[in-house]
Design a protein around this motif. Structure first.
Motif, PDB file in Angstrom:
ATOM      1  N   TYR B 187       0.838  -1.004  -0.222  1.00 30.65           N
ATOM      2  CA  TYR B 187       0.038   0.063  -0.146  1.00 30.65           C
ATOM      3  C   TYR B 187       0.825   1.147  -0.128  1.00 30.65           C
ATOM      4  O   TYR B 187       1.698   1.181   0.930  1.00 30.65           O
ATOM      5  N   GLU B 189       0.826   4.995   0.575  1.00 32.70           N
ATOM      6  CA  GLU B 189       0.328   6.307   0.780  1.00 32.70           C
ATOM      7  C   GLU B 189       0.260   7.340   0.075  1.00 32.70           C
ATOM      8  O   GLU B 189      -0.799   8.199  -0.086  1.00 32.70           O
ATOM      9  N   ILE B 192      -2.551   8.631  -2.608  1.00 31.69           N
ATOM     10  CA  ILE B 192      -3.926   9.109  -2.126  1.00 31.69           C
ATOM     11  C   ILE B 192      -4.200  10.589  -2.636  1.00 31.69           C
ATOM     12  O   ILE B 192      -4.997  11.035  -3.449  1.00 31.69           O
ATOM     13  N   GLN B 193      -3.425  11.548  -2.144  1.00 32.13           N
ATOM     14  CA  GLN B 193      -3.595  13.150  -2.340  1.00 32.13           C
ATOM     15  C   GLN B 193      -3.720  13.360  -3.606  1.00 32.13           C
ATOM     16  O   GLN B 193      -4.651  14.246  -4.271  1.00 32.13           O
TER      17      GLN B 193
END
Lengths: 247, 247
Positions: B187, B189, B192-193
């Motif tokens: 995963y 991170e 995401i943004q």
């Protein structure tokens, strides 16, 4: 029967793969097709992790009960229910409001979203001549597996999926008679015993043929043995620890 | 792009149906195709109820938040996670052993089984020129709806699905960029943004075009408003009352 339904009805799980890659183009086509599946209120509350690194696949195979095909398939997909992305990107818009991201309702929404996308990917993959098998075994040692994949809070791996070029052509397993699963205008208790008795016999014949007469256990007996097994009783606590179903 | 993937990518939810029937033959073809979807260890832990009775559809529409298309579509399908059938047919084979039918693990298995079958039905239906829309609203007043449909213990309605001949051709709603949902070997991170910011802009343009400039709310704002709503907080208690997730 049209070609799409014919493809769907030709599904069988593939557990032996040729030593051939799944191309980046194929993978992208499969995942972008999966994204076109329905999703509750467009929340898209799932993620999928493509494991292609051989060392990682080896570890995942071990955690999922030593299923060799996880290591052998070129791409192993881990389908995750993902409320973390939503939680992250909405944080700046909550304006002091409480978030219900951790409700049981949203747990169901995320689990269903992951399943709808995965099944669409399965059909897309098979239309490209690839084969798949779902792997529930990734929930066996779910905490270790989640750590290995860096899964954050509010993400859990629902199931895995081996993807590759089939190197076998197993038989198609018969299903329950349609009248067992299709009810009319309400649930009909009378649709249980008779269709299942017929299916018990179908499965006895099917098993006997496949094993040269060595096995002919009725389906309901196999199911009883399965329900009697204390399988993955850690799920409730694990999910709670990951922030799910707090409400 | 082959025809199957082209069909999948052409999916849009249909909420307006022609006054034409879905034939028995079509319904049987759709459900028997759905049955060919993968199912965990062949448990087939789902049932589907076809509501065709006009009075019943009217009541269901009301319980699901007055969505007219539930009443107007010729067939309204209620997809249920069903551990009751298993519980019933295994009872005679348990030989005094404890049953884990009510584990959280089996709740997930049954929910996923229902979703895999339903999504396969959706693709099959669309291949026949029919249209569908999933209805989460059947969980709004889930206890009343379950009573109306005579759902026994260990059965719950996961979602509904309108089925019929389309009488509209809505636009295809854009999805998150593929890099937002597809992670590599773990995963990430960082996925995401940025992809969500890009998607916020895509959805603003899409909404603005569809509403003649009246709406252009970014996706993340819409999601925040959704998470701030206390939706279906009865689910945990309802499911527990139906015998699910006791372990």
């Amino acid at each position: 029967m049209n070609e799409v339904i014919s493809l769907i009805k030709n599904h069988r799980s593939i557990r032996k793969f040729k030593n051939e890659p799944v191309t980046e183009q194929q993978l992208n086509e499969i995942i972008s097709a999966a994204q076109c599946a329905s999703t509750s209120s467009n929340v898209q509350a799932y993620s999928v992790i493509a494991a292609t690194d051989p060392a990682l696949k080896k570890q995942l195979a071990e955690l999922a009960g030593n299923q060799a095909y996880i290591e052998e398939c070129p791409v192993f997909l881990i389908w995750c229910a993902d409320l973390h992305r939503l939680d992250q990107v909405t944080a700046g818009h909550m304006a002091g409001r409480e978030s219900y991201v951790d409700s049981t309702e949203n747990f169901i929404v995320a689990t269903v979203d992951a399943a709808l996308a995965a099944q669409t990917a399965a059909v897309a993959a098979e239309s490209l001549g690839l084969g798949i098998v779902y792997i529930g075994g990734i929930r066996n040692r779910i905490a270790e597996l989640s750590e290995l994949l860096n899964l954050p809070e509010l993400v859990y791996p629902v199931f895995g999926m081996c993807l590759g070029v089939p190197d076998q052509e197993p038989g198609i397993r018969p299903r329950l008679p349609v009248e067992a699963v299709l009810h009319r205008n309400g649930y009909n208790e009378e649709r249980i015993q008779e269709p299942v008795q017929a299916y018990d016999q179908t499965m006895q014949r099917y098993l006997s043929e496949r094993t040269g007469g060595k096995r002919d256990t009725p389906w309901s007996q196999i199911m009883a043995d399965r329900l009697a097994e204390p399988i993955r009783l850690h799920m409730r606590e694990f999910l709670s620890g990951k922030g799910f179903m707090k409400k």
